[in-house]
Design an enzyme around this catalytic site. Sequence first.
Site, PDB file in Angstrom:
ATOM      1  CB  SER A 135      -9.401  31.990  23.742  1.00 25.74           C
ATOM      2  OG  SER A 135      -8.015  32.060  23.954  1.00 25.74           O
ATOM      3  CE1 TYR A 161      -9.273  34.526  18.273  1.00 27.42           C
ATOM      4  CE2 TYR A 161      -7.665  34.531  20.069  1.00 27.42           C
ATOM      5  CZ  TYR A 161      -8.671  33.888  19.354  1.00 27.42           C
ATOM      6  OH  TYR A 161      -9.080  32.635  19.728  1.00 27.42           O
ATOM      7  CE  LYS A 165     -12.331  33.277  19.887  1.00 29.68           C
ATOM      8  NZ  LYS A 165     -13.352  32.596  19.089  1.00 29.68           N
TER       9      LYS A 165
HETATM   10  P1  NAD Z   1      -9.497  27.449  12.402  1.00 34.13           P
HETATM   11  O1  NAD Z   1      -9.111  28.730  11.753  1.00 34.13           O
HETATM   12  O2  NAD Z   1      -8.837  26.198  11.973  1.00 34.13           O
HETATM   13  O3  NAD Z   1     -11.087  27.255  12.301  1.00 34.13           O
HETATM   14  C1  NAD Z   1     -11.987  28.331  12.232  1.00 34.13           C
HETATM   15  C2  NAD Z   1     -12.858  28.136  10.992  1.00 34.13           C
HETATM   16  O4  NAD Z   1     -13.790  29.216  10.900  1.00 34.13           O
HETATM   17  C3  NAD Z   1     -12.060  28.114   9.706  1.00 34.13           C
HETATM   18  O5  NAD Z   1     -12.328  26.915   9.008  1.00 34.13           O
HETATM   19  C4  NAD Z   1     -12.542  29.338   8.943  1.00 34.13           C
HETATM   20  O6  NAD Z   1     -12.527  29.121   7.550  1.00 34.13           O
HETATM   21  C5  NAD Z   1     -13.933  29.541   9.511  1.00 34.13           C
HETATM   22  N1  NAD Z   1     -14.477  30.900   9.455  1.00 34.13           N
HETATM   23  C6  NAD Z   1     -13.896  32.054   9.888  1.00 34.13           C
HETATM   24  N2  NAD Z   1     -14.704  33.102   9.637  1.00 34.13           N
HETATM   25  C7  NAD Z   1     -15.835  32.605   9.055  1.00 34.13           C
HETATM   26  C8  NAD Z   1     -17.040  33.189   8.559  1.00 34.13           C
HETATM   27  N3  NAD Z   1     -17.242  34.500   8.594  1.00 34.13           N
HETATM   28  N4  NAD Z   1     -17.973  32.374   8.027  1.00 34.13           N
HETATM   29  C9  NAD Z   1     -17.782  31.038   7.958  1.00 34.13           C
HETATM   30  N5  NAD Z   1     -16.658  30.436   8.403  1.00 34.13           N
HETATM   31  C10 NAD Z   1     -15.700  31.213   8.949  1.00 34.13           C
HETATM   32  O7  NAD Z   1      -9.311  27.656  13.986  1.00 34.13           O
HETATM   33  P2  NAD Z   1      -9.393  26.600  15.166  1.00 34.13           P
HETATM   34  O8  NAD Z   1      -8.048  26.498  15.750  1.00 34.13           O
HETATM   35  O9  NAD Z   1     -10.121  25.392  14.743  1.00 34.13           O
HETATM   36  O10 NAD Z   1     -10.271  27.433  16.187  1.00 34.13           O
HETATM   37  C11 NAD Z   1     -11.669  27.285  16.273  1.00 34.13           C
HETATM   38  C12 NAD Z   1     -12.197  28.304  17.266  1.00 34.13           C
HETATM   39  O11 NAD Z   1     -11.552  28.130  18.519  1.00 34.13           O
HETATM   40  C13 NAD Z   1     -11.923  29.753  16.858  1.00 34.13           C
HETATM   41  O12 NAD Z   1     -13.032  30.539  17.224  1.00 34.13           O
HETATM   42  C14 NAD Z   1     -10.716  30.126  17.688  1.00 34.13           C
HETATM   43  O13 NAD Z   1     -10.658  31.503  17.939  1.00 34.13           O
HETATM   44  C15 NAD Z   1     -10.982  29.344  18.959  1.00 34.13           C
HETATM   45  N6  NAD Z   1      -9.762  29.050  19.716  1.00 34.13           N
HETATM   46  C16 NAD Z   1      -8.704  28.446  19.093  1.00 34.13           C
HETATM   47  C17 NAD Z   1      -7.540  28.192  19.810  1.00 34.13           C
HETATM   48  C18 NAD Z   1      -6.337  27.584  19.132  1.00 34.13           C
HETATM   49  O14 NAD Z   1      -5.227  27.736  19.637  1.00 34.13           O
HETATM   50  N7  NAD Z   1      -6.492  26.882  18.026  1.00 34.13           N
HETATM   51  C19 NAD Z   1      -7.468  28.529  21.161  1.00 34.13           C
HETATM   52  C20 NAD Z   1      -8.578  29.121  21.770  1.00 34.13           C
HETATM   53  C21 NAD Z   1      -9.729  29.379  21.038  1.00 34.13           C
HETATM   54  C1  WQD Z   2       3.154  29.124  23.479  1.00 35.51           C
HETATM   55  C2  WQD Z   2       4.536  29.381  24.074  1.00 35.51           C
HETATM   56  C3  WQD Z   2       5.517  31.454  23.339  1.00 35.51           C
HETATM   57  C4  WQD Z   2       5.971  30.263  19.128  1.00 35.51           C
HETATM   58  C5  WQD Z   2      -1.925  31.748  21.661  1.00 35.51           C
HETATM   59  C6  WQD Z   2      -2.978  32.828  21.652  1.00 35.51           C
HETATM   60  C7  WQD Z   2      -4.180  32.388  22.432  1.00 35.51           C
HETATM   61  C8  WQD Z   2      -4.688  31.027  21.974  1.00 35.51           C
HETATM   62  C9  WQD Z   2      -3.603  30.017  21.840  1.00 35.51           C
HETATM   63  C10 WQD Z   2      -6.501  31.347  20.486  1.00 35.51           C
HETATM   64  C11 WQD Z   2       4.749  30.836  24.506  1.00 35.51           C
HETATM   65  C12 WQD Z   2       6.323  30.267  22.865  1.00 35.51           C
HETATM   66  C13 WQD Z   2       5.673  30.285  20.491  1.00 35.51           C
HETATM   67  C14 WQD Z   2       7.312  30.261  18.724  1.00 35.51           C
HETATM   68  C15 WQD Z   2       7.996  30.277  21.034  1.00 35.51           C
HETATM   69  N1  WQD Z   2      -5.292  31.102  20.683  1.00 35.51           N
HETATM   70  N2  WQD Z   2       6.672  30.282  21.419  1.00 35.51           N
HETATM   71  N3  WQD Z   2       8.283  30.268  19.693  1.00 35.51           N
HETATM   72  O1  WQD Z   2       0.756  32.462  23.193  1.00 35.51           O
HETATM   73  O2  WQD Z   2      -0.079  30.685  24.798  1.00 35.51           O
HETATM   74  O3  WQD Z   2      -1.545  31.483  23.005  1.00 35.51           O
HETATM   75  O4  WQD Z   2      -2.513  30.554  21.116  1.00 35.51           O
HETATM   76  O5  WQD Z   2      -7.332  31.668  21.300  1.00 35.51           O
HETATM   77  O6  WQD Z   2      -5.120  33.388  22.277  1.00 35.51           O
HETATM   78  O7  WQD Z   2      -2.423  34.001  22.242  1.00 35.51           O
HETATM   79  O8  WQD Z   2       0.396  30.068  22.400  1.00 35.51           O
HETATM   80  O9  WQD Z   2       1.576  28.557  20.895  1.00 35.51           O
HETATM   81  O10 WQD Z   2       1.711  31.045  20.478  1.00 35.51           O
HETATM   82  O11 WQD Z   2       2.903  30.063  22.440  1.00 35.51           O
HETATM   83  O12 WQD Z   2       8.905  30.299  21.859  1.00 35.51           O
HETATM   84  O13 WQD Z   2       7.648  30.274  17.520  1.00 35.51           O
HETATM   85  O14 WQD Z   2       5.529  29.151  23.067  1.00 35.51           O
HETATM   86  O15 WQD Z   2       6.350  32.515  23.717  1.00 35.51           O
HETATM   87  O16 WQD Z   2       5.538  30.809  25.659  1.00 35.51           O
HETATM   88  P1  WQD Z   2      -0.028  31.258  23.421  1.00 35.51           P
HETATM   89  P2  WQD Z   2       1.633  29.927  21.446  1.00 35.51           P
END
Ligand code: NAD
Ligand code: WQD
Length: 354
Positions: A135, A161, A165
């Site tokens: 991330s 969190y 990562k």
């Molecule tokens: P998500 O929660 O929809 O998907 C993650 C999945 O992992 C879920 O289906 C959950 O049930 C499963 N899981 C968690 N722990 C587990 C375990 N111990 N055993 C088996 N399954 C398990 O999230 P997502 O948005 O699809 O994200 C996928 C990956 O990408 C995550 O690692 C997340 O941290 C990373 N990521 C997401 C974002 C975002 O904004 N969505 C941004 C950056 C990184």
């Molecule tokens: C985006 C913008 C908020 C909600 C997060 C995690 C990051 C990654 C992605 C997993 C910001 C603003 C948000 C709301 C708002 N996840 N906001 N009102 O913070 O860039 O990243 O998600 O890895 O680790 O930190 O994403 O969508 O939460 O926010 O004004 O109700 O929207 O302040 O400027 P962010 P976000």
Amino acid sequence: MAPRVLLTGGAGFIGSHTVIILLRAGYAITVVDNLVNSSLKSVERVREIAADEGIEGVDLDVEVVDMCDKAAFEKVFEKYGVGGFSAVIHFAGLKAVGESMALPLMYYENNLINTMNLLSLMEKFDCRRIVFSSSATVYGAATEMPITEETQTGAGITNAYGRTKYMIEGILSDFQKSKEKTEKPWSVTVLRYFNPVGAHPSGKIGEDPSGPPNNLMPYVSQVAVGRREFLSVFGNDYDTPDGTGVRDYIHVMDLATGHLSAITYMDKKPSVYSVFNLGTGNGYSVLNMVSAMEKASGKEIKYKIVDRRPGDIATCYADAERAKVEMGWEAKLGLDEMCRDLWAWQSANPNGFE
Ligand code: NAD
Ligand code: WQD
């Protein structure tokens, strides 16, 4: 026989979209998920989409297993035997930033132990290629934009969190290095996602947060569909063009395609540790996103300006050149498509998969 890829967390938001991309490309797939933040409905819908798209020979096995239960997880590897998986894409993890501060041990335990179990089982069953979902959060409080893969990581991460990562990246790097000079080298590709949004254009799968969404776009779309009254905009006094936070939003289908690119990239690189930003390189403000969603949905999105959210930074967007040069991947879809597809999902499924 089609090569088989193991997708941990493949029932989740990004995983389910990646399943479609890999099925289209002819891979056989095994999903391992404990459904802690997802449901089997997403997999049912993925099967529907595959049928709608006319994808032939769909081979999609779904195993409901907690990866922290190593014995149960090992059974999945045993089912396919040594060499049964050509690669792993490791999505599984807990991802709610606020919750990770309230329950840090749960986050460290789940995200680190599941990764350790995965790596040791991959080693035992001779699967030596892994793509890891990292991330932009690992860049912490970076101030120079755009963010390149060389931008410092680790400093200024404000939550547990994000630290999981950062730690997992370190574990993968150490492990890959230890294998470099052996007869069984590993390929590791770390993908640092910026802000994934949108949905499959069919609107059949999408992001389905439980409880009030933490992230901007799921919240905005729930306001548009009438599930929530107004959006709280976290601050309008940042040093950005309109004062609200600026982020690099990327369509989840583009992001999913990035995983296919990573797999084919590693086909040519049997011993590599590579890191790629997956973003568009464009920054949009909260108010830009609200307007774009109003346009896509035809609904008014009410909002109120409230205090800044602790830990937020003003601006964050990627330099995504490396992925283009080295993997031949770039994001193709813009803000209109992100909002159009998010609206297709949210309007057809106002209560998510329920
Ligand atoms: P998500 O929660 O929809 O998907 C993650 C999945 O992992 C879920 O289906 C959950 O049930 C499963 N899981 C968690 N722990 C587990 C375990 N111990 N055993 C088996 N399954 C398990 O999230 P997502 O948005 O699809 O994200 C996928 C990956 O990408 C995550 O690692 C997340 O941290 C990373 N990521 C997401 C974002 C975002 O904004 N969505 C941004 C950056 C990184
Ligand atoms: C985006 C913008 C908020 C909600 C997060 C995690 C990051 C990654 C992605 C997993 C910001 C603003 C948000 C709301 C708002 N996840 N906001 N009102 O913070 O860039 O990243 O998600 O890895 O680790 O930190 O994403 O969508 O939460 O926010 O004004 O109700 O929207 O302040 O400027 P962010 P976000």
